[in-house]
Every structure is written in structure tokens, then in C-alpha cells.
Design a protein around this motif. Structure first.
Motif, PDB file in Angstrom:
ATOM      1  N   SER A  76     -57.913  47.317 -56.463  1.00  0.00           N
ATOM      2  CA  SER A  76     -56.870  46.305 -55.248  1.00  0.00           C
ATOM      3  C   SER A  76     -56.350  45.801 -55.899  1.00  0.00           C
ATOM      4  CB  SER A  76     -58.037  45.207 -54.245  1.00  0.00           C
ATOM      5  OG  SER A  76     -58.983  45.712 -53.351  1.00  0.00           O
ATOM      6  N   LYS A 104     -52.060  45.885 -54.980  1.00  0.00           N
ATOM      7  CA  LYS A 104     -51.126  44.372 -54.254  1.00  0.00           C
ATOM      8  C   LYS A 104     -50.069  44.762 -55.195  1.00  0.00           C
ATOM      9  CE  LYS A 104     -54.719  41.939 -51.863  1.00  0.00           C
ATOM     10  NZ  LYS A 104     -55.526  40.627 -52.255  1.00  0.00           N
ATOM     11  N   SER A 142     -50.643  42.290 -37.431  1.00  0.00           N
ATOM     12  CA  SER A 142     -49.324  41.355 -37.532  1.00  0.00           C
ATOM     13  C   SER A 142     -48.671  41.356 -36.243  1.00  0.00           C
ATOM     14  CB  SER A 142     -48.767  41.550 -38.397  1.00  0.00           C
ATOM     15  OG  SER A 142     -47.685  40.886 -38.035  1.00  0.00           O
ATOM     16  N   ASP A 164     -47.638  43.684 -44.037  1.00  0.00           N
ATOM     17  CA  ASP A 164     -48.632  43.070 -43.930  1.00  0.00           C
ATOM     18  C   ASP A 164     -49.589  43.572 -43.798  1.00  0.00           C
ATOM     19  OD1 ASP A 164     -50.317  40.863 -43.267  1.00  0.00           O
ATOM     20  OD2 ASP A 164     -49.706  40.915 -41.108  1.00  0.00           O
ATOM     21  N   ALA A 165     -49.422  45.313 -43.054  1.00  0.00           N
ATOM     22  CA  ALA A 165     -50.843  45.590 -43.317  1.00  0.00           C
ATOM     23  C   ALA A 165     -51.006  46.991 -44.039  1.00  0.00           C
ATOM     24  CB  ALA A 165     -50.435  47.358 -42.259  1.00  0.00           C
ATOM     25  N   ASN A 210     -52.885  44.253 -46.486  1.00  0.00           N
ATOM     26  CA  ASN A 210     -54.644  44.498 -45.838  1.00  0.00           C
ATOM     27  C   ASN A 210     -55.189  45.417 -46.368  1.00  0.00           C
ATOM     28  OD1 ASN A 210     -53.875  41.266 -44.828  1.00  0.00           O
ATOM     29  ND2 ASN A 210     -53.430  42.895 -42.995  1.00  0.00           N
ATOM     30  N   GLU A 218     -56.766  45.835 -49.715  1.00  0.00           N
ATOM     31  CA  GLU A 218     -58.469  44.831 -49.935  1.00  0.00           C
ATOM     32  C   GLU A 218     -59.204  46.069 -49.836  1.00  0.00           C
ATOM     33  OE1 GLU A 218     -57.834  41.484 -48.174  1.00  0.00           O
ATOM     34  OE2 GLU A 218     -56.913  40.465 -49.740  1.00  0.00           O
ATOM     35  N   ARG A 219     -58.895  46.542 -49.003  1.00  0.00           N
ATOM     36  CA  ARG A 219     -60.314  48.004 -48.549  1.00  0.00           C
ATOM     37  C   ARG A 219     -60.434  49.211 -49.290  1.00  0.00           C
ATOM     38  NH1 ARG A 219     -58.889  48.652 -42.604  1.00  0.00           N
ATOM     39  NH2 ARG A 219     -60.736  50.038 -42.948  1.00  0.00           N
ATOM     40  N   LYS A 268     -47.229  33.936 -48.972  1.00  0.00           N
ATOM     41  CA  LYS A 268     -49.158  34.444 -48.812  1.00  0.00           C
ATOM     42  C   LYS A 268     -49.175  34.201 -50.041  1.00  0.00           C
ATOM     43  CE  LYS A 268     -48.702  36.188 -44.076  1.00  0.00           C
ATOM     44  NZ  LYS A 268     -49.752  37.066 -43.054  1.00  0.00           N
TER      45      LYS A 268
END
Length: 261
Positions: free
Chosen positions: A148, A152, A180, A189-190, A193, A196-197, A238
């Protein structure tokens, strides 16, 4: 499930749509192609008929997130590329994608670099893409690209991943893909996210498409109405504290000026 599908998002009567379709039809490794729109017209219908492409019409007002999710939903394949109607895909896009998946079966995202077209002419050096390529450096360590923090790391100074170059593993990621409310930064944004998966981000550092810059593009519209700046500042908030966000956005605003010049 078929290995890959292109889902073209058609908005109004783009003069570049047919060129995009041809680039998908001319892939060295054939793939399914569908055409999706929330602004149906005889122009779009005629192109779908001419190239024998299934056409799906979404009811309701047009919206980028809603249109992209609809196109993603209608594509019946393991990997889905939401093709942007203004862009031209290199002939080995699908071939390269599937070769990467064969080597990395945990790949949830495939992407690559791009070349820019301005005024129907290729730009051989584009500063923004050069910077994005530098920001994508962590993804060159493919043995770590399932982590991750590596995924990121290519998103913390902005979205270095070219949205139309992306193919998403629908089999593993499910739906909806875009959750979003953003108009411009929804792909960033997608991706944040998705980072993190579980799953691996694979990036091929060569141009996999030609990205067209023109006055009618949504990117320019979002710069002119200031929605891009607001959304990107919100995304940075964020990740970073306020003082850092202000410094980053100072340089981003200078980049906007260059993009619209």
C-alpha cells in the motif's frame, strides 16, 4: 469472463471519437469494445453501427462519475479500460496489459505513460508528463508494487497515473469503482482508495496512448471554473497538513497556467 474490454465514454458529438474507435479496433490483440453515453445522438449511433459496436445509453443527467461507473458496469470482462473519446491508444495496449497480468496475476491496476497531442500534432517533450514519470518511479520496483505505501507514494504529490491509460481488474475490485463526488479528481480519489486494497499496481513506462489536449476537454473546463484547484487542494488536505498543501498548490497553479496557454 473475457480477459479485457474497452468501454468508451462518449459525450456529445466529439470530432475525435471515430479516431479513438479506430485505435481500439486496430489493437494487435483483439478485445471487446462497447460504447456508452448519457448524451445519445445520431452521430454516436451512426458510429456504433458503422464499427459494429454495442451502444448502451444511460438514463439521467450526465455526470463524470455516473458515466464512468455505468461504462465500467456494462463491460463484461476481467479488465476494463474506460476509454476517453479524445485519446488514441497504441496498438499493443491490450497485448502489453495481458502480458503483465500473466506475469503478475495479482495485478488490480494496469497503466502506463502517455504522449501528448496538441492541435493535432504530437508534443515530443511535455513537462507535466516528465514530472509524472518521475513521481511514478516507485512502481518500477514491481516486486514491491503490491504494498500500500508503494502504491500511495505515487499519489501523494498529485495523481501521477494517467486515467485513460488505466485498466481495472473488475473481477477483483467489484463495483462501483468511483465513489467520489469530485468532478475532476475522482480518479485520483479512487486510486488512493484502491491503493489500500490488496493487489498490485503495474505501470509500463512507455507511452501506451496519445493524450489529446484541446479547448473542449473537460480538464481545461475544470481549470477555468476553478473546480480542479478546489478538488486537488481538498485531496492534498487528506494527505498533508495545511502549510504543505498551500506550498504544493502554489506550484500546481503555475502548472495550470502552462496547461491552458
Amino acid at each position: 469472463m473475457k480477459p479485457h474490454a474497452f468501454a468508451i465514454c462518449a459525450y456529445k458529438d466529439s470530432p475525435y471519437l471515430e479516431t479513438c474507435i479506430r485505435s481500439l479496433k486496430n489493437q494487435s490483440r483483439k478485445s471487446d469494445i462497447i460504447l456508452c453515453t448519457s448524451t445519445p445522438s445520431p452521430y454516436i449511433e451512426n458510429l456504433a453501427e458503422k464499427y459494429d459496436i454495442p451502444l448502451f445509453v444511460r438514463d439521467g443527467a450526465s455526470g463524470i462519475g455516473e458515466d464512468w461507473n455505468f461504462a465500467y458496469h456494462m463491460a463484461d470482462a476481467r479488465f476494463v479500460t474506460i476509454a476517453h473519446q479524445d485519446d488514441i491508444y497504441q496498438k499493443d495496449y491490450v497485448k502489453t496489459l495481458l502480458e503483465c497480468y500473466e506475469k503478475y496475476p495479482d495485478m488490480t491496476l494496469f497503466t502506463g505513460g502517455y504522449a501528448v497531442i496538441k492541435g493535432n500534432k504530437p508534443v515530443f517533450f511535455e513537462k507535466v508528463e516528465f514530472i509524472k514519470r518521475f513521481l511514478r518511479l516507485p512502481l518500477r520496483f514491481r516486486g514491491l508494487s503490491h504494498l500500500s505505501w508503494i502504491k500511495k507514494s505515487v499519489l501523494i504529490f498529485g495523481n501521477s497515473i494517467c486515467c485513460p491509460a488505466c485498466a481495472y481488474n473488475k473481477e477483483q475490485l467489484g463495483e462501483p469503482l468511483f465513489a467520489s463526488s469530485y468532478r475532476f479528481a475522482l480518479d485520483w480519489d479512487a486510486l488512493f482508495n484502491l491503493a489500500e486494497r490488496p493487489g498490485r499496481f503495474i505501470c509500463v513506462e512507455k507511452p501506451v496512448l496519445f493524450y489529446r489536449v484541446h479547448d473542449g476537454a473537460a480538464t481545461k473546463a475544470c481549470i477555468k471554473d476553478n473546480s480542479r484547484a478546489k478538488e486537488e487542494a481538498h485531496m492534498f488536505s487528506k494527505i498533508w497538513p495545511g502549510p504543505v498543501v498551500r506550498i504544493i498548490m502554489h506550484f500546481y497553479r503555475k502548472a495550470y497556467e502552462e496547461y491552458t496557454s
